[in-house]
Design an enzyme around this catalytic site. Structure first.
Site, PDB file in Angstrom:
ATOM      1  N   SER A 153       0.871  -1.181  -0.031  1.00 17.32           N
ATOM      2  CA  SER A 153       0.051   0.016   0.005  1.00 17.32           C
ATOM      3  C   SER A 153       0.647   1.424   0.094  1.00 17.32           C
ATOM      4  O   SER A 153       0.172   2.315  -0.491  1.00 17.32           O
ATOM      5  CB  SER A 153      -0.880  -0.003   1.167  1.00 17.32           C
ATOM      6  OG  SER A 153      -0.493  -0.368   2.313  1.00 17.32           O
ATOM      7  N   HIS A 197      -5.376  -3.860  -2.054  1.00 17.36           N
ATOM      8  CA  HIS A 197      -5.107  -3.084  -3.014  1.00 17.36           C
ATOM      9  C   HIS A 197      -4.888  -3.428  -4.362  1.00 17.36           C
ATOM     10  O   HIS A 197      -4.261  -2.943  -5.147  1.00 17.36           O
ATOM     11  CB  HIS A 197      -3.744  -2.275  -2.608  1.00 17.36           C
ATOM     12  CG  HIS A 197      -3.860  -1.232  -1.614  1.00 17.36           C
ATOM     13  ND1 HIS A 197      -4.578   0.086  -1.582  1.00 17.36           N
ATOM     14  CD2 HIS A 197      -3.723  -1.393  -0.056  1.00 17.36           C
ATOM     15  CE1 HIS A 197      -4.571   0.608  -0.485  1.00 17.36           C
ATOM     16  NE2 HIS A 197      -4.253  -0.092   0.578  1.00 17.36           N
ATOM     17  N   LYS A 232     -12.488  -0.749  -0.677  1.00 19.15           N
ATOM     18  CA  LYS A 232     -11.667   0.168  -1.623  1.00 19.15           C
ATOM     19  C   LYS A 232     -12.314   0.013  -3.061  1.00 19.15           C
ATOM     20  O   LYS A 232     -13.246   0.757  -3.351  1.00 19.15           O
ATOM     21  CB  LYS A 232     -10.202  -0.379  -1.681  1.00 19.15           C
ATOM     22  CG  LYS A 232      -9.567  -0.231  -0.291  1.00 19.15           C
ATOM     23  CD  LYS A 232      -8.092  -0.677  -0.235  1.00 19.15           C
ATOM     24  CE  LYS A 232      -7.303  -0.144   0.963  1.00 19.15           C
ATOM     25  NZ  LYS A 232      -7.844  -0.694   2.291  1.00 19.15           N
TER      26      LYS A 232
END
Lengths: 417, 83
Positions: A192, A220, A251
């Site tokens: 990240s 991610h 996300k």
């Protein structure tokens, strides 16, 4: 009264210490839905009206956080299935749509089964303790996310680490721990802070050679890394060969909340029996499940959004490089602009905000000392014009601090670490 | 004792510093509190010492404080090898 003056004084001192060290975190209030353009109140509570800025720091990778079809599906879900479950999953907190979402995630990630958690933080907190014990060892990349570190702490297995993405070091560790019953290699798919991708092909090859399981946090990556967005395992050509994947719905996959453990059938089933955050907390609310199901439908039907994100990331990297910024090389939509000095990172972020660009400076302890940076994150919601405007602002601020075209050494000489 | 400290310093440098990290590990360099060794990574150092010196360091003694510098680690190893 149990909250004594002594206690109050001590806690005030702790907070004062955080302020003195320049590590005090302040929230900014957003007065609009999550998007490429947002209205931000900062500093808060001062009467300053919200400012319209370009958002370059959200995890809204696919631009689905406020997508009309996702919002509509969530509205309908709210009417159809109510607001809350008022129960944990195994008592009366499971609707059929929870299982539908688990099946959709299983299919998308290319695994055998999936279990939802309230968050990926919870998935990581629960997964290791549920699966491994004193006879086993967890071998983690040294840059894994904090939630994995916390999950490892809760597990009775021995813990060890390998140098970041260093396959030689990992091999040494796997050899060293051959006396253990089970070995599990643990990594983020996309890291990240640096935005680099794990060498999953190398990790899987070593795991197969030394009889180890592989666990990857794809928070991610899910939705946009790999040709069809399945994740880092797709990008590295190891679909179906990862034993445990954890990922988030918070996300790219709609950005609301929720996470999951996905992987080998028995491992997922054991999490359903033993993982404490699953057992002792309500799961994702029906309204979010309905939104997430729509997200899965949208991203399973087309790669249009991840393709646009890929283009945006490449374009933004090119703009920053041409302007003379020092960026971490890579191919993910996480593009760190390296500034090395914590105060410089904060000053640049503040000036960029004044120029209409919302970014945040990261520094120790979030990243290593001397590695301060501004982490920019791209979204499929960004248009080319957003990035063209953003680079104008970055260039203006970069000139002010005289960092354009400067090497790491030159920046450190000027501002210190 | 000097030889023991050198072995520990060499191991810490090889095991915990990334390529390109030119920090020099001294006998009193803070390892845990200085962010060079984290509590997870400490396990490999403990195992290395136990194997090399054929000792067993109980978890209760393998504290972050006891592993916070080469000097302290050497003291710990000496204590257990003397037993």
């Amino acid at each position: 009264m149990t909250y004594s003056a002594k206690a109050r004084e001590w806690y005030q001192g702790e907070l004062g210490g955080i302020r003195t060290q320049g590590l005090f975190k302040e929230e900014r209030y957003i007065h609009s839905p999550q998007a490429a353009d947002i209205e931000v109140e900062f500093p808060v509570g001062t009467g300053v009206p919200p400012k319209r800025v370009i958002n370059l720091c959200a995890n809204n990778y696919l631009g689905l956080s406020s997508h009309p079809e996702v919002v509509k599906a969530a509205h309908e879900g709210l009417d159809w299935r109510g607001y809350g479950m008022s129960s944990v999953r195994f008592i009366c907190g499971t609707q059929d749509i929870h299982r539908q979402l688990e099946d959709a995630l299983t299919k998308f990630l290319g695994t055998e089964d999936t279990l939802l958690f309230p968050s990926c933080m919870d998935a990581n907190a629960g997964v290791f303790e549920a699966l491994l014990g004193e006879q086993d060892v967890l071998i983690a990349d040294r840059l894994v996310h904090a939630s994995i570190v916390d999950g490892m702490r809760l597990c009775k297995a021995m813990t060890d680490t390998f140098k970041h993405s260093d396959m030689g070091h990992l091999e040494e560790k796997l050899q060293e721990h051959q006396d253990k019953r089970f070995r599990m290699v643990i990594t983020d798919g996309v890291f990240s802070m640096d935005g680099d991708l794990a060498k999953l092909d190398g990790i899987v090859a070593l795991a197969e050679k030394y009889d180890a399981m592989v666990m990857v946090d794809e928070s991610h990556a899910s939705g946009f890394i790999g040709k069809t967005g399945r994740g880092t395992h797709e990008h590295c050509g190891v679909l179906g060969r990862i034993d445990v994947i954890t990922t988030t719905l918070g996300k790219a996959l709609g950005g609301a909340s929720g996470g999951c453990v996905s992987g080998r059938r028995e491992l997922v089933e054991l999490c359903r029996q033993r993982a404490r955050p699953y057992l002792f907390s309500n799961t994702v609310a029906p309204v979010i499940v309905c939104g997430a199901l729509k997200v899965m439908e949208l991203i399973s039907g087309t790669t249009e959004r991840r393709d646009k994100l890929e283009w945006n990331a490449a374009y933004w990297r090119k703009l920053l490089t041409e302007a003379g910024f020092d960026i971490k090389a890579g191919e993910s939509p996480i593009v760190p602009v390296m500034l090395y000095n914590a105060k410089l990172a904060q000053d640049v972020a503040r000036d960029l905000f004044a120029e209409g660009i919302y970014v945040v400076g990261f520094f120790f302890p979030v990243v290593a000392k001397g590695q301060a940076r501004i982490r920019t994150q791209l979204s499929a919601a960004h248009e080319k014009r957003h990035l063209d405007l953003a680079i104008e602002a970055f260039t203006k601020v970069g000139r002010k601090y005289d960092i354009l075209g400067k090497t790491k050494q030159q920046v450190i000489e000027k501002y210190g670490m | 004792m000097d030889e023991l400290k050198k072995i520990i310093r060499d191991y810490v440098t090889k095991e915990y510093l990334e390529e390109g990290d030119d920090r020099v590990i001294g006998n009193d360099t803070p390892l845990i509190t200085g962010g060079i060794v984290d509590s997870f990574s400490m396990v490999s150092l403990k195992r290395f010492l136990e194997r090399k010196y054929a000792i067993s360091i109980p978890d209760g003694d393998a504290t972050p404080e006891a592993f916070d510098s080469v000097d302290r680690i050497a003291e710990l190893v000496t204590r257990f090898t003397a037993k």
